[in-house]
Design a protein around this motif. Structure first.
Motif, short mmCIF file in Angstrom:
data_model
loop_
_atom_site.label_atom_id
_atom_site.label_comp_id
_atom_site.label_asym_id
_atom_site.label_seq_id
_atom_site.Cartn_x
_atom_site.Cartn_y
_atom_site.Cartn_z
N ASN A 2 1.23 -1.05 0.15
CA ASN A 2 -0.31 0.00 0.20
C ASN A 2 0.96 1.25 0.49
O ASN A 2 2.72 1.23 0.34
N ARG A 3 0.72 2.30 -0.92
CA ARG A 3 1.43 3.52 -1.19
C ARG A 3 0.76 4.09 0.67
O ARG A 3 -0.83 3.92 1.10
N GLN A 4 1.72 5.05 1.09
CA GLN A 4 0.32 5.80 2.68
C GLN A 4 1.07 6.94 2.17
O GLN A 4 3.19 6.95 1.98
N GLY A 38 -8.11 6.97 5.01
CA GLY A 38 -7.63 7.29 5.36
C GLY A 38 -8.10 8.05 6.71
O GLY A 38 -9.63 8.10 6.95
N LEU A 50 -3.94 11.80 5.88
CA LEU A 50 -3.19 10.41 5.75
C LEU A 50 -4.21 9.91 4.52
O LEU A 50 -5.25 9.73 4.53
N GLU A 52 -4.48 6.03 2.15
CA GLU A 52 -3.39 5.10 1.63
C GLU A 52 -4.39 4.46 0.69
O GLU A 52 -5.36 4.57 0.13
N ARG A 79 5.88 9.77 2.41
CA ARG A 79 5.62 8.90 1.38
C ARG A 79 6.15 7.35 2.12
O ARG A 79 7.23 7.08 1.18
N GLU A 81 5.77 2.87 1.98
CA GLU A 81 4.97 2.49 1.10
C GLU A 81 4.29 1.68 2.91
O GLU A 81 5.53 1.12 2.99
N ARG A 82 3.70 0.61 2.52
CA ARG A 82 3.20 -0.64 4.30
C ARG A 82 3.21 -1.67 3.66
O ARG A 82 1.87 -1.45 2.24
N PRO A 85 -2.60 -0.78 5.52
CA PRO A 85 -3.13 0.18 6.03
C PRO A 85 -2.87 0.46 7.53
O PRO A 85 -3.38 -0.09 8.29
#
Ligand SMILES: Cc1cc2nc3c(=O)[nH]c(=O)nc-3n(C[C@H](O)[C@H](O)[C@H](O)COP(=O)(O)O)c2cc1C
Length: 155
Positions: A2-4, A38, A50, A52, A79, A81-82, A85
């Motif tokens: 996931n992008r955060q 988010g 936020l 996500e 910015r 990656e996770r 979320p």
């Protein structure tokens, strides 16, 4: 993965409660089918949000949000990656910090999402969760980013 993204900005446009409700409704309806979520937090005319979800979708959304004339001084703070979320199943939670001087909330009719805030509290030392909680608690707001300045596109 996931992008955060975490950013801060200043409220430029004088939102009424119904403007803010419409913004959140639009965000939730647009975000849910895209797997984006988010939290949008407000304190003293400053936003911290936020975002996500899938990387290309979140990056494209942030490009649109950064160009939105309703706020200014958009500064990307994180910015990352996770694997998962921070706030799953949360198309866009809302939280307004209580004013320091005992005044009424600007958007009292918009329900602060206590479930999302509890999830952030439970995230322990997670730096994004801590930054959001500190923002809502009145900590000074970071002016700069923890990543290189957003230049209208990603390398
Ligand atoms: C503080 C702030 C937060 C926003 N958050 C979102 C969001 O989470 N999702 C979203 O789709 N639009 C959000 N928007 C609106 C976007 O900037 C933009 O208006 C919208 O993506 C355009 O959608 P459309 O192309 O479907 O009209 C936000 C705007 C502001 C000012």
């Amino acid at each position: 993965m996931n992008r955060q993204l975490l950013y801060r900005s200043g409220q430029l446009y004088e939102f009424t409660a119904s403007d803010m409700r419409a913004l959140l409704q639009h965000a939730r309806q647009a975000n849910a089918p895209r797997g984006v979520g988010g939290l949008l937090a407000l304190r003293d005319g400053l936003f911290m949000q936020l975002l996500e979800g899938p990387a290309p979708v979140v990056d494209a959304l942030f490009s649109r949000i950064a160009a939105d004339p309703r706020h200014c001084e958009v500064r990307l703070l994180v910015r990352a990656e996770r694997a998962a979320p921070l706030l799953p199943d949360c198309p866009m939670a809302w939280a307004e910090a209580p004013p320091e001087d005992g005044e009424a909330l600007a958007f009292a009719e918009l329900q602060t999402d206590h479930r999302a805030l509890a999830q952030l509290e439970r995230a322990g030392d997670d730096p994004v969760a801590r930054t959001l909680c500190a923002f809502l608690d009145g900590a000074s707001v970071p002016r700069g980013g923890l990543v290189p300045a957003f230049a209208g596109g990603w390398a």
